[in-house]
Motif scaffolding. Structure first.
Motif, PDB file in Angstrom:
ATOM      1  N   CYS A 149       0.822  -1.217   0.000  1.00 46.07           N
ATOM      2  CA  CYS A 149       0.000   0.000   0.000  1.00 46.07           C
ATOM      3  C   CYS A 149       0.852   1.260   0.000  1.00 46.07           C
ATOM      4  O   CYS A 149       0.892   2.000   0.996  1.00 46.07           O
ATOM      5  N   GLU A 150       1.537   1.512  -1.122  1.00 44.53           N
ATOM      6  CA  GLU A 150       2.359   2.716  -1.195  1.00 44.53           C
ATOM      7  C   GLU A 150       1.525   3.981  -1.009  1.00 44.53           C
ATOM      8  O   GLU A 150       2.024   5.007  -0.567  1.00 44.53           O
ATOM      9  N   GLY A 151       0.228   3.911  -1.351  1.00 45.29           N
ATOM     10  CA  GLY A 151      -0.646   5.076  -1.241  1.00 45.29           C
ATOM     11  C   GLY A 151      -1.334   5.210   0.100  1.00 45.29           C
ATOM     12  O   GLY A 151      -2.273   6.003   0.245  1.00 45.29           O
ATOM     13  N   LEU A 152      -0.889   4.471   1.105  1.00 43.93           N
ATOM     14  CA  LEU A 152      -1.512   4.534   2.426  1.00 43.93           C
ATOM     15  C   LEU A 152      -1.426   5.949   2.992  1.00 43.93           C
ATOM     16  O   LEU A 152      -0.362   6.562   3.003  1.00 43.93           O
ATOM     17  N   SER A 153      -2.566   6.455   3.488  1.00 40.64           N
ATOM     18  CA  SER A 153      -2.602   7.786   4.094  1.00 40.64           C
ATOM     19  C   SER A 153      -2.530   7.677   5.612  1.00 40.64           C
ATOM     20  O   SER A 153      -2.858   6.639   6.198  1.00 40.64           O
ATOM     21  N   GLU A 154      -2.134   8.756   6.240  1.00 36.66           N
ATOM     22  CA  GLU A 154      -2.073   8.773   7.701  1.00 36.66           C
ATOM     23  C   GLU A 154      -3.465   8.587   8.292  1.00 36.66           C
ATOM     24  O   GLU A 154      -3.628   7.927   9.322  1.00 36.66           O
ATOM     25  N   ASN A 155      -4.480   9.141   7.638  1.00 31.02           N
ATOM     26  CA  ASN A 155      -5.851   9.022   8.147  1.00 31.02           C
ATOM     27  C   ASN A 155      -6.309   7.572   8.185  1.00 31.02           C
ATOM     28  O   ASN A 155      -6.810   7.091   9.217  1.00 31.02           O
ATOM     29  N   THR A 184       6.051  -2.944   1.598  1.00 25.17           N
ATOM     30  CA  THR A 184       6.065  -2.202   0.337  1.00 25.17           C
ATOM     31  C   THR A 184       7.461  -2.255  -0.261  1.00 25.17           C
ATOM     32  O   THR A 184       8.428  -2.631   0.391  1.00 25.17           O
ATOM     33  N   SER A 185       7.535  -1.816  -1.510  1.00 30.30           N
ATOM     34  CA  SER A 185       8.829  -1.463  -2.081  1.00 30.30           C
ATOM     35  C   SER A 185       9.267  -0.154  -1.421  1.00 30.30           C
ATOM     36  O   SER A 185       8.474   0.484  -0.718  1.00 30.30           O
ATOM     37  N   PRO A 186      10.523   0.286  -1.612  1.00 30.02           N
ATOM     38  CA  PRO A 186      10.944   1.554  -1.011  1.00 30.02           C
ATOM     39  C   PRO A 186       9.958   2.670  -1.357  1.00 30.02           C
ATOM     40  O   PRO A 186       9.653   2.888  -2.531  1.00 30.02           O
ATOM     41  N   PRO A 187       9.424   3.382  -0.354  1.00 33.25           N
ATOM     42  CA  PRO A 187       8.367   4.369  -0.608  1.00 33.25           C
ATOM     43  C   PRO A 187       8.887   5.638  -1.287  1.00 33.25           C
ATOM     44  O   PRO A 187      10.057   6.001  -1.142  1.00 33.25           O
ATOM     45  N   ASP A 188       8.004   6.300  -2.020  1.00 37.74           N
ATOM     46  CA  ASP A 188       8.358   7.544  -2.699  1.00 37.74           C
ATOM     47  C   ASP A 188       8.437   8.702  -1.706  1.00 37.74           C
ATOM     48  O   ASP A 188       7.722   8.731  -0.698  1.00 37.74           O
ATOM     49  N   LYS A 189       9.298   9.658  -2.006  1.00 38.09           N
ATOM     50  CA  LYS A 189       9.410  10.857  -1.172  1.00 38.09           C
ATOM     51  C   LYS A 189       8.061  11.575  -1.106  1.00 38.09           C
ATOM     52  O   LYS A 189       7.324  11.623  -2.084  1.00 38.09           O
TER      53      LYS A 189
END
Length: 231
Positions: A149-155, A184-189
């Motif tokens: 879930c690279e797109g996981l949000s804090e919320n 995940t793979s290494p997350p994006d900045k």
């Protein structure tokens, strides 16, 4: 064996063994009891299977309830329906074939696993999109796995963090362990996971696998020769 942490057997004698010899980072991940564990690694490094093995193991180690059954309930969340359908669910079924371990209800995306002796656990398959529309359901869970879930949000993370540890209830044995696992793979900045990776929250333990191109690359025994050099 020192590298076999997860070993269990179904009621019909179908034996499950997960050997950590080729994935030492995942072994350290499994040995941690941290509430939140984040596993980062290249594609095909064994992260998905390692997390499934962890869910099985933790379910088999839960406290006994009043009826003599170890119960737990997990939510498995993928980035998208395609990832869930093409990768997460098939890998789960490869490890736990419904023929031997339980009943998968595709309409509700629920897998009830009840063929281990004295063990019962449920897997609820969802995607991040399920939580971006409408009211957020009030689930009672033992644990959550965010798969890729690279797109996981804090919320969304905070909401799911508030749902764990609530199943089974204390009067029915409570949880011997509850928590969140992430791979995940290494997350994006700029993403939530990138911000958390350096250890911003002391509740988190971060486990980083070596690059697939390094001599220490993991899971190579389960990949074709020169896999990382060719992708």
């Amino acid at each position: 064996e020192g590298n076999v942490i997860m070993e269990t057997m179904g009621s019909d004698g179908y034996k499950l063994v997960y050997d950590y010899k080729s994935v030492p980072t995942i072994k350290r991940f499994a040995l941690s009891d941290a509430r939140i564990r984040y596993l980062i690694g290249p594609i095909a490094s064994g992260k998905t299977s390692g997390c499934i093995a962890e869910i099985i193991r933790r379910s088999c180690e839960q406290n006994y309830g009043r009826c003599g059954i170890r119960k737990s309930k997990w939510m498995v969340i993928a980035d998208s329906w395609r990832q869930l359908k093409d990768c997460t669910i098939p890998t789960f079924m490869d490890w736990l074939p419904p023929k031997f371990f339980g009943n998968y209800r595709a309409s509700g995306r629920i897998y009830v696993i009840d063929k281990f002796p004295e063990i019962y656990f449920e897997i609820l398959f969802r995607t991040l999109d399920d939580f971006n529309i409408g009211k957020f359901p009030d689930f009672e869970l033992t644990g959550v796995w965010f798969n890729g879930c690279e797109g996981l949000s804090e919320n969304v993370f905070n909401i799911m963090d508030s749902r764990i540890g609530r199943y089974p209830s204390v009067r029915n044995g409570g949880c011997s362990w509850c928590g969140i696992i992430i791979d995940t793979s290494p997350p994006d900045k700029g993403t939530f996971l990138y911000e958390m990776a350096p250890g911003k929250d002391k509740r988190w333990e971060i486990f980083i696998q070596p690059s697939g191109l390094s001599e220490q690359a993991e899971n190579k025994v389960n990949l074709p020769p020169n896999y990382y050099q060719n992708v």
